[in-house]
Design an enzyme around this catalytic site. Structure first.
Site, short mmCIF file in Angstrom:
data_model
loop_
_atom_site.label_atom_id
_atom_site.label_comp_id
_atom_site.label_asym_id
_atom_site.label_seq_id
_atom_site.Cartn_x
_atom_site.Cartn_y
_atom_site.Cartn_z
N LYS A 74 13.16 -16.49 -38.45
CA LYS A 74 12.68 -15.70 -37.13
C LYS A 74 12.74 -14.19 -37.32
O LYS A 74 13.89 -13.91 -37.66
CB LYS A 74 13.42 -16.45 -36.07
CG LYS A 74 12.71 -15.93 -34.73
CD LYS A 74 13.61 -16.75 -33.45
CE LYS A 74 13.14 -16.39 -32.20
NZ LYS A 74 13.93 -16.97 -31.21
N SER A 149 10.90 -19.60 -27.65
CA SER A 149 10.27 -18.16 -28.18
C SER A 149 10.24 -18.37 -29.67
O SER A 149 9.80 -17.59 -30.41
CB SER A 149 11.41 -17.03 -27.95
OG SER A 149 12.56 -17.24 -28.28
N SER A 173 14.79 -21.98 -26.82
CA SER A 173 13.72 -21.53 -27.88
C SER A 173 13.88 -22.18 -29.27
O SER A 173 13.10 -21.79 -29.91
CB SER A 173 14.18 -20.05 -27.96
OG SER A 173 13.31 -19.16 -26.73
N1 GLN Z 1 12.18 -19.38 -22.32
C1 GLN Z 1 13.57 -18.65 -21.95
C2 GLN Z 1 13.34 -17.72 -21.67
O1 GLN Z 1 12.19 -17.09 -21.57
C3 GLN Z 1 14.28 -19.13 -23.07
C4 GLN Z 1 14.07 -18.38 -24.17
C5 GLN Z 1 15.26 -18.47 -25.40
O2 GLN Z 1 15.82 -19.47 -25.46
N2 GLN Z 1 15.10 -17.51 -26.18
O3 GLN Z 1 14.30 -16.76 -21.44
#
Ligand code: GLN
Length: 483
Positions: A74, A149, A173
């Site tokens: 990532k 994400s 995410s």
């Molecule tokens: N969807 C959540 C956010 O927008 C979690 C994102 C994540 O776990 N990095 O914060």
């Protein structure tokens, strides 16, 4: 499907080399990435030179379990010499001068990097649509999102452009994109994987973890990723574990808790059906089920969207146009430099989070919002503590529904935030959580099941997931036309 174990065996017996493997995966990336946009950066020469080094190590008899097996990272992990963007214009031209702990560990294990995967900007999002580098498309239906994400990592693994990938999970995410793309992903207990060199979003919630087709792959990869690191002050000093140790354990007597709050309104019928069918399967393997309750879990999204933005507003203050990253071309004075740089460098969602974060931390609002959210966080953790007196593992859906269409939720942040309704409480409590595929909906889209464990029970979650995967093949299926 070729698992990490199978790839390692092919390398160990000399049936293939790391260079050949990497060439195959790079060819697949070249074929599919123009459609899926799962990778932000690919550097074939760099990958192949790492592969040659891995082959040399094996030839000298100095290889480890995964030496030569490639992996995608990532783009939130700093990797020396690789462009590391975090999905943002702010870092679009940033080449990391050092390796994150996770990268260092994968390198030490001899795993060549296939490239850096696309992600929501600064990991803020549930659909990969906030990336400065454009959305990632779901290999199961390219008109749909892969989740976020870590959507690039998920799509890369689902399309077998990589045998495994790293992800990070602040509120879901790793697990939510794993669910939406039909792969397995594990968020470890907070402190198990070092955050050193992992670009910070919300430091008290962020945790790196493995994403791969199956639980066995994830166990092998977690063996590489986990471990104490003095450079991360929240890294836990614990004896190293072999996360594969319990994979083969029978499920007889394992108590699976079903939280009633996870099966109520808001859950799609297809998802409920597939998750409950998986529960029946686990019961046939000897597991027992108990009803449990997580009474405060409904407040987790609200608490998270105070706490995560608060931490993000502080973490993102470092992007000032002075030291590294984007800098506005023209400015009048220092304040103007900051303002223009940040106005240009950050996208809409990141700006929204910074504004919410500074607001809830400001004088007069701190007690009303931030402090209240911290109290909720404690209550949510206590709910889990009580539930784990009655059961070994908590089971529920990972996401309320399967992959949604690109653009479907971009105009409504709250609808987007609710994608993480079942995953966020786990981060607030710091617990380990795993998502694995458990079927398909009527449109042929993958459905994910979530397992949540008490602190440091990653091996148990991997055990339950692996036993389920020994008798099901959801995790082996590939999207049509992608054999
Ligand atoms: N969807 C959540 C956010 O927008 C979690 C994102 C994540 O776990 N990095 O914060």
């Amino acid at each position: 499907m070729t698992t990490l174990t199978e790839l390692a065996a092919l390398l160990a017996t000399g049936k293939t080399s790391s260079v050949e493997l990497c060439q195959d995966y790079l060819a697949r990336i070249a074929a599919w990435n123009p459609t899926l946009n799962a990778f932000i950066t690919v550097d074939a020469e760099r990958t192949l030179s790492e592969a040659r080094a891995a082959d040399a190590l094996r030839a000298q008899g100095r290889g480890g379990a995964l030496t030569g097996v490639p992996i995608a990272h990532k783009d939130i992990f700093c990797a020396e010499g690789w462009r590391t963007t975090c999905g943002s214009r702010m870092l679009a031209n940033f080449t990391a001068p050092y390796d994150a702990s996770v990268i260092e560990r994968c390198k030490a294990a001899g795993m060549p990097c296939l490239g850096k995967t696309n992600m929501d900007e600064f990991a803020m999002g549930s659909s990969n649509e906030t990336s400065f580098f454009g959305p990632v498309r779901n290999p199961w239906d390219v008109e749909r999102v892969p989740g976020g994400s870590s959507g690039g990592s998920a799509a890369a693994v689902a399309a077998r452009m990589a045998p495994a990938a790293t992800g990070t999970d602040t509120g879901g995410s790793i697990r939510q994109p794993a669910a939406l793309t039909g792969i397995t992903g594990l968020k470890p207990s907070y402190g198990v994987v070092s955050r050193y060199g992992m670009i910070a979003f919300a430091s008290s919630l962020d945790q790196g973890g493995p994403m791969a087709p199956g639980a066995e792959d994830c166990a092998l990869l977690l063996n590489v990723m986990a471990g104490f690191d003095a450079r991360d002050s929240t890294s836990l000093e614990r004896a190293p574990e072999d996360y594969t140790r319990d994979l083969a354990r029978p499920l007889t007597g394992v108590r699976i808790g079903l939280p009633r709050e996870f099966f109520g309104a808001g859950l799609s019928a297809d998802t409920a059906r597939a998750v409950l069918a998986a529960v029946e399967e686990l019961r046939r393997q000897g597991a027992e089920t108990v009803d449990v309750s997580l009474p405060n879990s409904g407040l987790s999204v609200a608490a998270y969207y105070v706490l995560a933005p608060a931490e993000a507003s502080s973490n993102l203050s470092r992007y000032d146009g002075v030291r590294y990253g984007h800098r506005a071309a023209e400015y009048r004075d220092l304040t103007d430099l900051y303002e223009r740089t940040r106005a240009e460098g950050f996208g809409t969602e990141v700006k929204r989070r910074i504004m919410i974060g500074t607001y809830v931390l400001s004088h007069g609002y701190y007690d009303a919002y931030y402090l209240q959210a911290q109290k909720l966080r404690r209550l949510i953790a206590r709910d889990f503590e009580q539930a784990f007196r009655q059961c070994d593992v908590i089971l529920g859906p990972t996401a309320p529904a399967t992959a949604f269409r690109l653009g479907e939720k971009t105009a409504d942040p709250v609808a987007m935030y609710l994608s993480d309704i079942y995953t966020i409480a786990v981060n607030l409590a710091g617990l380990p959580g795993l998502s694995l595929p458990c079927g398909f909906d009527t449109a042929g889209l993958p459905i994910g099941l979530q397992l949540i464990g008490d602190y440091f029970t990653e091996a148990r979650l991997l055990n339950v997931a692996h036993q389920y995967q020994c008798i099901t093949d959801w995790h082996r299926r590939l999207p049509a036309g992608m054999s």
